[in-house]
Scaffold this motif. Structure first.
Motif, short mmCIF file in Angstrom:
data_model
loop_
_atom_site.label_atom_id
_atom_site.label_comp_id
_atom_site.label_asym_id
_atom_site.label_seq_id
_atom_site.Cartn_x
_atom_site.Cartn_y
_atom_site.Cartn_z
N THR A 52 0.63 -1.02 -0.03
CA THR A 52 -0.65 -0.01 0.36
C THR A 52 0.85 1.59 -0.11
OG1 THR A 52 -1.79 -1.24 1.71
CG2 THR A 52 -1.59 1.69 1.42
N PRO A 53 0.53 2.15 -0.70
CA PRO A 53 1.53 3.75 -0.94
C PRO A 53 1.47 3.68 0.81
CG PRO A 53 0.00 3.53 -2.57
CD PRO A 53 -0.39 1.76 -1.74
N VAL A 54 2.83 4.53 0.68
CA VAL A 54 3.09 4.96 2.41
C VAL A 54 2.41 6.26 2.78
CG1 VAL A 54 5.25 5.19 3.78
CG2 VAL A 54 5.25 3.79 2.36
N GLY A 55 1.94 6.38 3.76
CA GLY A 55 1.57 7.93 4.50
C GLY A 55 -0.11 7.54 3.83
N GLY A 56 -0.53 6.76 3.20
CA GLY A 56 -2.51 6.99 2.67
C GLY A 56 -2.71 6.43 4.36
N TRP A 57 -4.34 6.07 3.90
CA TRP A 57 -5.20 6.35 5.01
C TRP A 57 -5.28 5.33 5.22
CZ3 TRP A 57 -9.56 3.16 5.47
CH2 TRP A 57 -10.04 2.61 3.68
N LEU A 58 -5.41 4.26 4.13
CA LEU A 58 -4.76 2.07 4.43
C LEU A 58 -3.73 2.17 5.20
CD1 LEU A 58 -6.73 0.19 4.14
CD2 LEU A 58 -6.56 -0.03 1.93
N TRP A 59 -3.08 2.70 4.58
CA TRP A 59 -1.33 2.27 4.94
C TRP A 59 -1.50 3.07 6.22
CZ3 TRP A 59 2.56 4.14 7.92
CH2 TRP A 59 3.86 3.77 8.22
N TRP A 60 -2.30 3.50 7.37
CA TRP A 60 -2.32 3.20 9.05
C TRP A 60 -2.75 3.18 9.00
CZ3 TRP A 60 1.68 6.47 11.32
CH2 TRP A 60 1.91 7.16 10.30
N VAL A 61 -3.52 2.40 8.44
CA VAL A 61 -5.11 1.39 9.30
C VAL A 61 -4.11 0.29 9.45
CG1 VAL A 61 -7.24 0.07 9.16
CG2 VAL A 61 -7.11 2.06 8.51
N PHE A 62 -4.04 -0.25 8.75
CA PHE A 62 -2.86 -1.54 8.02
C PHE A 62 -1.83 -1.34 9.48
CE2 PHE A 62 -3.07 -2.38 3.41
CZ PHE A 62 -5.08 -2.86 4.34
N MET A 63 -0.88 -0.02 9.74
CA MET A 63 0.02 -0.73 10.67
C MET A 63 -0.39 -0.20 12.21
SD MET A 63 2.30 0.01 9.03
CE MET A 63 3.41 -0.17 10.28
N ALA A 64 -1.65 0.44 12.10
CA ALA A 64 -2.28 0.60 13.94
C ALA A 64 -2.92 -0.28 14.05
CB ALA A 64 -3.62 0.95 13.67
N VAL A 65 -3.64 -1.70 13.00
CA VAL A 65 -4.46 -2.49 13.15
C VAL A 65 -3.00 -3.76 14.20
CG1 VAL A 65 -5.05 -5.24 12.68
CG2 VAL A 65 -5.96 -2.77 12.25
N LEU A 66 -1.44 -3.90 13.11
CA LEU A 66 -0.27 -4.52 13.59
C LEU A 66 0.15 -3.86 14.98
CD1 LEU A 66 2.34 -4.90 10.94
CD2 LEU A 66 2.90 -4.07 12.90
N ALA A 67 0.22 -3.69 15.21
CA ALA A 67 0.54 -2.38 16.58
C ALA A 67 -0.35 -2.89 17.43
CB ALA A 67 0.53 -0.83 17.01
N VAL A 68 -1.05 -2.55 17.48
CA VAL A 68 -2.61 -3.48 18.32
C VAL A 68 -2.25 -5.06 18.71
CG1 VAL A 68 -5.09 -3.98 18.77
CG2 VAL A 68 -4.42 -1.80 18.19
N ALA A 69 -2.00 -5.79 17.61
CA ALA A 69 -1.84 -7.31 17.60
C ALA A 69 -0.48 -7.26 18.88
CB ALA A 69 -1.77 -7.77 15.91
N VAL A 70 0.45 -6.40 18.48
CA VAL A 70 1.98 -7.23 19.14
C VAL A 70 1.50 -6.35 20.36
CG1 VAL A 70 4.49 -5.69 19.16
CG2 VAL A 70 3.03 -6.49 17.16
N LEU A 71 1.48 -5.68 20.59
CA LEU A 71 0.97 -5.36 22.04
C LEU A 71 -0.13 -6.14 22.58
CD1 LEU A 71 0.67 -3.07 24.19
CD2 LEU A 71 -0.18 -1.73 23.88
N ALA A 72 -1.53 -6.58 22.14
CA ALA A 72 -2.47 -7.61 22.68
C ALA A 72 -1.27 -8.86 22.68
CB ALA A 72 -3.07 -7.73 21.56
N THR A 73 -0.36 -9.05 21.97
CA THR A 73 0.12 -10.51 22.16
C THR A 73 1.08 -10.15 23.43
OG1 THR A 73 0.21 -10.75 19.98
CG2 THR A 73 1.77 -12.38 21.40
N LEU A 74 2.29 -8.89 23.47
CA LEU A 74 3.06 -9.42 24.51
C LEU A 74 2.04 -9.09 25.99
CD1 LEU A 74 5.36 -6.25 22.95
CD2 LEU A 74 5.44 -9.21 23.16
N VAL A 75 1.40 -8.49 26.35
CA VAL A 75 0.42 -8.12 27.14
C VAL A 75 -0.09 -9.62 27.11
CG1 VAL A 75 -2.29 -7.41 28.35
CG2 VAL A 75 -0.54 -5.25 27.19
#
Length: 346
Positions: A52-75
């Motif tokens: 996905t083009p970097v900086g687009g709204w969809l790119w930010w959605v994917f990165m946010a879901v990725l960060a939440v998944a990493v955080l949930a796994t570590l918790v």
């Protein structure tokens, strides 16, 4: 003599055979339940963000879901055991990580244990298989951090509740991966369509734009130069204006180009590059016209739905040929043969 017995009970340590250590399949299943949902979501979102083009709204959605998944796994791996006693996967399998004395392992020890699992992996995965031969079913990380994985008893209702939670987590991970895959497919499909549309547009419009940019007449030079400036981007317009001013100072004569062949080198939805072979003529007097050939590379940019020239690079400088008056004429056809006399030729 009467023997006096001490009524104070003695504290004894339970022998090892009274402690049930978790089996290797139970440990493996718990690890998969803890890690697999997060890994699946992270891998899916990372792949989608990469396409996905970097900086687009969809790119930010994917990165946010990725960060939440990493955080949930570590918790789940490091914090949840200190709160409820075990991770989600270990609760489902009915096992707990404890110290060698049977005390609950705190978050710092659990973090160090997960880091130490790198040793299990670095040893060609031998550390992960070590519990199959160890009487306490310990990995290299367990030996290093003095931890054990033991079987604990839980009520049936608690077991059902944990299984429901685990099922919900697995379902949520599957839904996220499927939804992300659908969005990624739509994004790629739209990107491909946009690229194909841009290729069609630039193949049709590119040669005409370059022709109008380079062509002008001595009687219509003001309008021709204004039209050419509208076909250039803001960045290239300054250079184009300087070239036009130099032409006006030197004396304007008719200059006409047309593209005889072109090829699209690269294209994105808003940028393209094209190679063009040009031919043309220069001069106002038909008897003194000069024929011209040139090869250029045109880099286009799309602004407000219009393609404009961003850079025009001359690869082969214009070559001026002979004038029309001095150009060699084609040889005249031979005269017809005389007719034979009457009575002959039969």
């Amino acid at each position: 003599m009467t023997a006096v017995l001490d009524d104070t009970p003695e504290t004894t340590t339970a022998p090892d055979d009274t402690v049930r250590f978790a089996s290797w399949p139970a440990r493996a299943a718990a690890l998969l339940l803890d890690v697999l949902p997060g890994v699946a979501v992270v891998a899916t979102m990372a792949l989608l963000a990469y396409t996905t083009p970097v900086g687009g709204w969809l790119w930010w959605v994917f990165m946010a879901v990725l960060a939440v998944a990493v955080l949930a796994t570590l918790v789940n791996r490091w914090l949840l055991p200190s709160v409820v006693g075990a991770t989600m996967g270990r609760s489902v399998m009915g096992i707990r990580v404890t110290t060698s004395d049977g005390d609950p392992a705190g978050s710092p020890r659990l973090i160090g244990r997960d880091v130490a699992h790198l040793l299990d992996t670095a040893a060609l995965f031998v550390g992960w298989l070590w519990p199959l031969g160890d009487k306490r079913h310990r990995t290299f990380a367990d030996l290093l951090l003095r931890t054990e994985v033991r079987v604990v008893d839980g009520t049936e209702s608690n077991g059902r509740d944990v299984r429901r939670v685990a099922g919900a987590v697995l379902l949520a991970a599957a839904v996220l991966c499927a939804a992300g895959g659908g969005l990624g497919y739509l994004q790629v499909y739209r990107q491909d369509r946009a690229v194909e549309q841009a290729r069609t547009q630039i193949a049709e419009q590119g040669p005409r734009i370059v022709e109008q940019l380079l062509s002008y007449g001595s009687q219509s030079v003001v309008g021709d130069f204004a039209r050419a400036q509208s076909l250039a981007t803001d960045a290239y317009r300054t250079q184009l204006v300087a070239q036009q001013q130099a032409v006006q100072k030197a004396g304007v004569t008719d200059n006409e180009y047309w593209a005889v062949s072109s090829a699209v080198l690269s294209v994105t939805p808003d940028r393209a590059a094209m190679l063009l072979a040009l031919q043309g003529q220069r001069g106002s007097d038909p008897a003194k016209l000069k024929f011209i050939t040139a090869t250029v590379r045109a880099d286009f940019e799309k602004h407000d739905g219009r393609w404009q020239v961003g850079v025009l690079t001359v690869l082969k400088k214009p070559l001026t040929g002979q004038s029309a008056a001095s150009a060699p004429q084609a040889p005249a056809p031979p005269p017809p043969a005389p007719a034979p006399p009457k009575g002959q030729g039969r």
